[in-house]
Design an enzyme around this catalytic site. Structure first.
Site, PDB file in Angstrom:
ATOM      1  N   LYS A 199      68.352  12.936  39.078  1.00 43.92           N
ATOM      2  CA  LYS A 199      68.334  13.260  37.556  1.00 43.92           C
ATOM      3  C   LYS A 199      67.127  14.268  37.703  1.00 43.92           C
ATOM      4  O   LYS A 199      66.097  13.980  38.248  1.00 43.92           O
ATOM      5  CB  LYS A 199      67.899  11.998  36.823  1.00 43.92           C
ATOM      6  CG  LYS A 199      67.849  12.545  35.182  1.00 43.92           C
ATOM      7  CD  LYS A 199      67.758  11.386  34.346  1.00 43.92           C
ATOM      8  CE  LYS A 199      67.725  11.477  32.824  1.00 43.92           C
ATOM      9  NZ  LYS A 199      67.795  10.281  32.007  1.00 43.92           N
ATOM     10  N   CYS A 214      72.932  11.958  32.537  1.00 45.04           N
ATOM     11  CA  CYS A 214      72.387  11.833  31.074  1.00 45.04           C
ATOM     12  C   CYS A 214      71.753  13.163  30.633  1.00 45.04           C
ATOM     13  O   CYS A 214      72.316  14.094  30.015  1.00 45.04           O
ATOM     14  CB  CYS A 214      71.386  10.822  30.913  1.00 45.04           C
ATOM     15  SG  CYS A 214      71.335  10.176  29.199  1.00 45.04           S
ATOM     16  N   GLU A 230      74.548   5.372  33.691  1.00 46.26           N
ATOM     17  CA  GLU A 230      72.814   5.298  34.321  1.00 46.26           C
ATOM     18  C   GLU A 230      72.282   3.990  33.903  1.00 46.26           C
ATOM     19  O   GLU A 230      72.737   3.403  33.011  1.00 46.26           O
ATOM     20  CB  GLU A 230      72.394   6.555  33.289  1.00 46.26           C
ATOM     21  CG  GLU A 230      71.162   6.622  33.491  1.00 46.26           C
ATOM     22  CD  GLU A 230      70.312   7.557  32.596  1.00 46.26           C
ATOM     23  OE1 GLU A 230      69.233   7.991  33.325  1.00 46.26           O
ATOM     24  OE2 GLU A 230      70.909   7.858  31.611  1.00 46.26           O
TER      25      GLU A 230
END
Length: 505
Positions: free
Chosen positions: A338, A372, A263
């Site tokens: 995300k 993440c 990321e």
């Protein structure tokens, strides 16, 4: 029975018939209609590998007879005379798709020695070798006559399944992973014990591949390459491109199917904007995203590897998002987002969460990608698992060991609860001249479910902590199929969907 014995599983031979007849008479006490030598000779001539027997000290202790049929010619509504061609076995079709079990019996003296299980397991192996769709049979219900006045065949079968009633034939078949498809009426004429009813049972071959799709069969052993990226001062896009190509060259040299970057791996390019506030600096960094995407697309084709680009900031309609790209080796690409923003991403950068949750088709099957923080929300992984994802990729960025452990432990939980592999890749090193990106902590790795086919601790492989390196790992999706069907626990199958469901809005 002797205390010392030798047990062998073999293909039935005509010379075994005399011993076979003795066992049949014991197994089918009271039955007059036993297999004649001509029947056995016909079966052996037509389909020798389908006729199995277990010998104990040279004596036939059990036998399993079968043929191959084109099941579409018969369907689920058939009788034993129809499926066997009135025991002529002219219905045997070497190009068929189903192994049909026409008889299994065990000599009473050898019951308890797992003779039946040996033959069933051998049948399953044969079906996998021949790439047949399933094993089907009409299972007798020898205990039903005792209950015929009290319940219907369907009720009887349900009670056998619930283990409220023991049926020596059906209970054994269920214990060998067969399931009941329906009740057959008038299946075997003269079977008074079953009142001529049978349970149509089936065992599915989870490895079956339709022959017309052989060219397009997804790989079953997939090689993953993870980049544990070093955050270092990078003066230009060209310098970053060189570093990217270095890792892609290395990983593709090992013939990896996927390469995963972390990321916000491109954060070093933000150094030139360090005079700006954090929110403005990362918006300037977003200007590099499209050129980097084009670089990745070119490398995916040139190096013949599917690239998961980690993530990069993207400006869209005045809002800042954290997105990445799946660049396939065939030249196509798709975007992933995300979904969940951490409090720091909102307060420091003003980032917005994405709105698209999806699985991606690749030449190695369906994959999912959680950036993440997303992996810390179990709903995300479960939604992707329901779409058929077998590998979940997690590019991450964590500054402390606490943050890393949250990602790692949640990734391992996703692997167990969703019966899939989870690969995580993060960045290491320091960026003293980039605000909000000062330090990094990472230990990239590949995690598995925890069952006998996998490592005890659920860790396939992992990197050395805080060291720039690559991680290469092979994952076998066939092991996931076996886990889903035969695992010690089956998290996906055992969900109580009568009590709860999960779906995307």
């Amino acid at each position: 029975m002797q205390d010392n014995f030798i047990v062998t599983l073999e293909n039935l031979k005509l010379k075994d018939y005399r011993s076979l007849l003795k066992s049949m008479k014991k197994a089918y006490a009271g039955w007059d209609d036993l297999w004649e030598v001509e029947h056995i000779k016909t079966l052996i001539d037509k389909f020798p590998e389908g006729q199995l027997c277990v010998l104990v000290n040279g004596q036939v202790a059990g036998c399993a007879l079968s043929i191959i049929v084109d099941y579409s010619e018969f369907g689920d509504n058939h009788t034993y005379p129809q499926i066997t061609g009135k025991e002529s076995f002219d219905t045997h079709n070497p190009d068929g798709d189903v192994l049909y079990g026409i008889d299994v019996f065990v000599h009473p003296d050898f019951r308890g020695m797992r003779v039946g299980r040996r033959m069933y397991d051998a049948r399953k192996d044969l079906v996998e070798q021949l790439n047949l769709h399933s094993i089907v049979a009409g299972g007798r219900l020898p205990g039903y006559s005792k209950y015929a006045e009290k319940m219907t065949p369907k009720q009887y079968i349900q009670k056998v399944i619930a283990k409220e009633i023991y049926d020596k034939t059906l209970s054994f078949q269920l214990s060998n992973d067969f399931h009941v498809k329906k009740v057959l009426k008038g299946y075997l004429p003269g079977d008074k014990q079953s009142a001529e009813y049978a349970a149509l049972i089936e065992w599915n071959n989870i490895y079956y591949e339709p022959s017309e799709e052989y060219v397009h069969i997804p790989k079953t052993v997939i090689r993953l390459g993870l980049v544990q990226w070093q955050m270092r001062p990078t003066p230009s896009l060209k310098a970053m491109q060189e570093q990217i190509e270095f890792f892609i060259d290395v990983v593709s040299g090992y013939q990896c199917d996927f390469i995963l970057f972390p990321e916000l791996f491109n954060a070093p390019l933000m150094a030139e904007f360090n005079h700006l506030d954090e929110a403005s600096a990362i918006r300037e960094l977003a200007k590099y995203t499209e050129p980097l995407k084009e670089i990745f697309q070119e490398y995916a084709i040139n190096y013949n590897v599917n690239i998961i680009t980690g993530s990069m900031p993207v400006m869209s309609r005045g809002k800042l998002y954290n997105k990445g790209f799946l660049c396939r080796r065939d030249g196509t690409s798709e975007t992933y987002e995300k979904i969940h923003m951490t409090p720091a991403e909102v307060s420091a950068w003003g980032m917005s969460g994405g709105k698209k949750i999806q699985a991606f088709d690749t030449d190695c099957g369906k994959i999912g990608i959680n950036i993440c923080y997303d992996v810390e929300f179990p709903e995300m992984g479960r939604l992707l698992a329901d779409e058929g994802v077998k590998i979940l990729f997690v590019p991450f960025l964590t500054d402390t060991q606490n943050g890393y452990m949250r990602v790692r432990l949640c990734a391992q939980a996703r692997a167990i609860e969703n019966e899939c592999y989870v690969a995580i890749a993060g960045s290491v090193g320091n960026l003293p001249k980039v605000n909000n990106m000062d330090i990094q902590f990472a230990q990239s790795g590949v995690f598995t479910p925890s069952d006998f086919a996998f490592p005890t601790n659920g860790v396939k492989t992992e990197a050395t902590p805080n060291t720039e390196m690559t991680v290469i790992a092979d994952v076998d999706v066939n092991l996931l199929k076996e886990l889903h069907t035969y695992g010690s626990v089956r998290n996906l199958k055992d969900r109580r969907k009568d009590l709860y469901t999960l779906k995307k809005k």
